[in-house]
Design a protein around this motif. Sequence first.
Motif, mmCIF file in Angstrom:
data_model
loop_
_atom_site.group_PDB
_atom_site.id
_atom_site.type_symbol
_atom_site.label_atom_id
_atom_site.label_comp_id
_atom_site.label_asym_id
_atom_site.label_seq_id
_atom_site.Cartn_x
_atom_site.Cartn_y
_atom_site.Cartn_z
ATOM 1 N N ALA A 133 0.840 -1.202 0.000
ATOM 2 C CA ALA A 133 0.000 0.000 0.000
ATOM 3 C C ALA A 133 0.873 1.250 0.000
ATOM 4 O O ALA A 133 1.904 1.307 0.678
ATOM 5 C CB ALA A 133 -0.918 0.004 1.212
ATOM 6 N N GLU A 134 0.448 2.240 -0.778
ATOM 7 C CA GLU A 134 1.195 3.501 -0.851
ATOM 8 C C GLU A 134 0.821 4.451 0.280
ATOM 9 O O GLU A 134 1.505 5.445 0.513
ATOM 10 C CB GLU A 134 0.951 4.164 -2.201
ATOM 11 C CG GLU A 134 1.477 3.334 -3.376
ATOM 12 C CD GLU A 134 1.195 3.989 -4.715
ATOM 13 O OE1 GLU A 134 0.562 5.071 -4.713
ATOM 14 O OE2 GLU A 134 1.600 3.427 -5.748
ATOM 15 N N TRP B 203 -7.162 -0.418 1.392
ATOM 16 C CA TRP B 203 -8.470 -1.061 1.567
ATOM 17 C C TRP B 203 -8.443 -2.534 1.202
ATOM 18 O O TRP B 203 -9.242 -3.327 1.715
ATOM 19 C CB TRP B 203 -9.528 -0.343 0.734
ATOM 20 C CG TRP B 203 -9.296 -0.438 -0.753
ATOM 21 C CD1 TRP B 203 -8.646 0.465 -1.541
ATOM 22 C CD2 TRP B 203 -9.700 -1.508 -1.624
ATOM 23 N NE1 TRP B 203 -8.610 0.038 -2.848
ATOM 24 C CE2 TRP B 203 -9.250 -1.177 -2.921
ATOM 25 C CE3 TRP B 203 -10.380 -2.718 -1.440
ATOM 26 C CZ2 TRP B 203 -9.467 -2.003 -4.032
ATOM 27 C CZ3 TRP B 203 -10.594 -3.545 -2.539
ATOM 28 C CH2 TRP B 203 -10.150 -3.172 -3.816
ATOM 29 N N TRP B 204 -7.534 -2.943 0.313
ATOM 30 C CA TRP B 204 -7.488 -4.321 -0.189
ATOM 31 C C TRP B 204 -6.589 -5.220 0.661
ATOM 32 O O TRP B 204 -6.437 -6.410 0.366
ATOM 33 C CB TRP B 204 -7.013 -4.334 -1.642
ATOM 34 C CG TRP B 204 -5.695 -3.638 -1.875
ATOM 35 C CD1 TRP B 204 -5.504 -2.303 -2.106
ATOM 36 C CD2 TRP B 204 -4.397 -4.240 -1.888
ATOM 37 N NE1 TRP B 204 -4.159 -2.032 -2.267
ATOM 38 C CE2 TRP B 204 -3.450 -3.194 -2.145
ATOM 39 C CE3 TRP B 204 -3.924 -5.538 -1.718
ATOM 40 C CZ2 TRP B 204 -2.088 -3.420 -2.230
ATOM 41 C CZ3 TRP B 204 -2.561 -5.770 -1.799
ATOM 42 C CH2 TRP B 204 -1.661 -4.721 -2.056
ATOM 43 N N ILE B 205 -6.031 -4.659 1.724
ATOM 44 C CA ILE B 205 -5.125 -5.418 2.583
ATOM 45 C C ILE B 205 -5.835 -5.756 3.892
ATOM 46 O O ILE B 205 -6.446 -4.880 4.516
ATOM 47 C CB ILE B 205 -3.850 -4.602 2.872
ATOM 48 C CG1 ILE B 205 -3.129 -4.284 1.557
ATOM 49 C CG2 ILE B 205 -2.922 -5.353 3.824
ATOM 50 C CD1 ILE B 205 -1.924 -3.383 1.717
ATOM 51 N N PRO B 206 -5.795 -7.016 4.331
ATOM 52 C CA PRO B 206 -6.465 -7.402 5.577
ATOM 53 C C PRO B 206 -5.946 -6.613 6.772
ATOM 54 O O PRO B 206 -4.793 -6.189 6.816
ATOM 55 C CB PRO B 206 -6.123 -8.891 5.709
ATOM 56 C CG PRO B 206 -5.778 -9.345 4.339
ATOM 57 C CD PRO B 206 -5.149 -8.169 3.666
ATOM 58 N N ALA B 207 -6.821 -6.462 7.751
ATOM 59 C CA ALA B 207 -6.470 -5.692 8.952
ATOM 60 C C ALA B 207 -5.260 -6.279 9.658
ATOM 61 O O ALA B 207 -4.397 -5.534 10.156
ATOM 62 C CB ALA B 207 -7.666 -5.644 9.894
ATOM 63 N N HIS B 208 -5.144 -7.604 9.715
ATOM 64 C CA HIS B 208 -4.025 -8.209 10.448
ATOM 65 C C HIS B 208 -2.691 -8.005 9.745
ATOM 66 O O HIS B 208 -1.630 -8.219 10.335
ATOM 67 C CB HIS B 208 -4.284 -9.697 10.699
ATOM 68 C CG HIS B 208 -4.093 -10.570 9.495
ATOM 69 N ND1 HIS B 208 -5.056 -10.715 8.522
ATOM 70 C CD2 HIS B 208 -3.042 -11.345 9.110
ATOM 71 C CE1 HIS B 208 -4.619 -11.536 7.583
ATOM 72 N NE2 HIS B 208 -3.401 -11.933 7.913
ATOM 73 N N LEU B 209 -2.727 -7.551 8.472
ATOM 74 C CA LEU B 209 -1.502 -7.239 7.747
ATOM 75 C C LEU B 209 -1.275 -5.724 7.665
ATOM 76 O O LEU B 209 -0.424 -5.261 6.908
ATOM 77 C CB LEU B 209 -1.552 -7.841 6.334
ATOM 78 C CG LEU B 209 -1.551 -9.375 6.250
ATOM 79 C CD1 LEU B 209 -1.625 -9.831 4.803
ATOM 80 C CD2 LEU B 209 -0.320 -9.961 6.938
ATOM 81 N N GLY B 210 -2.062 -4.979 8.450
ATOM 82 C CA GLY B 210 -1.877 -3.541 8.508
ATOM 83 C C GLY B 210 -2.743 -2.742 7.557
ATOM 84 O O GLY B 210 -2.593 -1.518 7.456
ATOM 85 N N GLY B 211 -3.675 -3.403 6.885
ATOM 86 C CA GLY B 211 -4.557 -2.710 5.958
ATOM 87 C C GLY B 211 -5.833 -2.240 6.610
ATOM 88 O O GLY B 211 -6.042 -2.412 7.814
ATOM 89 N N THR B 212 -6.705 -1.672 5.797
ATOM 90 C CA THR B 212 -7.958 -1.120 6.318
ATOM 91 C C THR B 212 -9.185 -1.931 5.897
ATOM 92 O O THR B 212 -10.308 -1.460 6.050
ATOM 93 C CB THR B 212 -8.127 0.338 5.862
ATOM 94 O OG1 THR B 212 -8.061 0.406 4.427
ATOM 95 C CG2 THR B 212 -7.046 1.225 6.456
#
Length: 242
Positions: free
Chosen positions: A213-214, A220-229
């Motif tokens: 993610a930039e 938004w496309w990254i799971p929460a447990h990997l630091g996404g939203t």
Amino acid sequence: MAELVYPPVIGMARTMFKALDLRFDIQGSEHVPSRGGAVLVSNHIGYLDFVFAGLAARPAKRLVRFMAKESVFRHKVSGPLMRAMKHIPVDRSAGLDAYKHALTALRSGEIVGVFPEATISTSFTLKNFKSGAARLAQEAGVPLVPVALWGTQRLWTKGHKRDLRRNHIPVTIRVGEPVTADPAEPAEQVTARVRARVQDLLEAAQRAYPVRAEGPGDSWWIPAHLGGTAPAPAVAAADGRR
């Protein structure tokens, strides 16, 4: 019987891939059997997943007959194509017919594609698996082939506008060794084993994915447990029930 529709559709899909300049990273396709029946089991994170899961079987020159919700077959455009490609409609209020249809296909040597989560995971994590894929494999005497997809959610998924621009989006696909489905083993245990294998493949695909993610607005496309939203699994499940 000659395949008059499926090969041209694959050709159109490849043209679309080229137009979008998708960057494919596919590993493990050698695990797809070159002949005989098999149940291809994949995670489900986007509306185009059947296209990409089917792509994993192309090096083996196999066509996958996917089980899909019956409403897709009623659509004026997708319906005729789905029927001509011999995909299998699933009416959730009368699932036995779809099960018998899939069983017949497997016994005749076809590969049947199943998304055992039964719906798109909006958290982009692995949901619980239904046991139908395992039961099909047990009754037909065929293996389960685990597949993990990653990056497909960036093209088109639930709750987000589709992005079919030339954005050079990477798509990572991992195929694992076939999982045996001994009829003497409880279907729930077979299901747990294949789910664990898909989870391992998914984590491998995520580690290999070449894009991060930039910023917060691009996560938004990254799971929460990997630091996404993306929504956490419990929130996603609650949203799906509304």
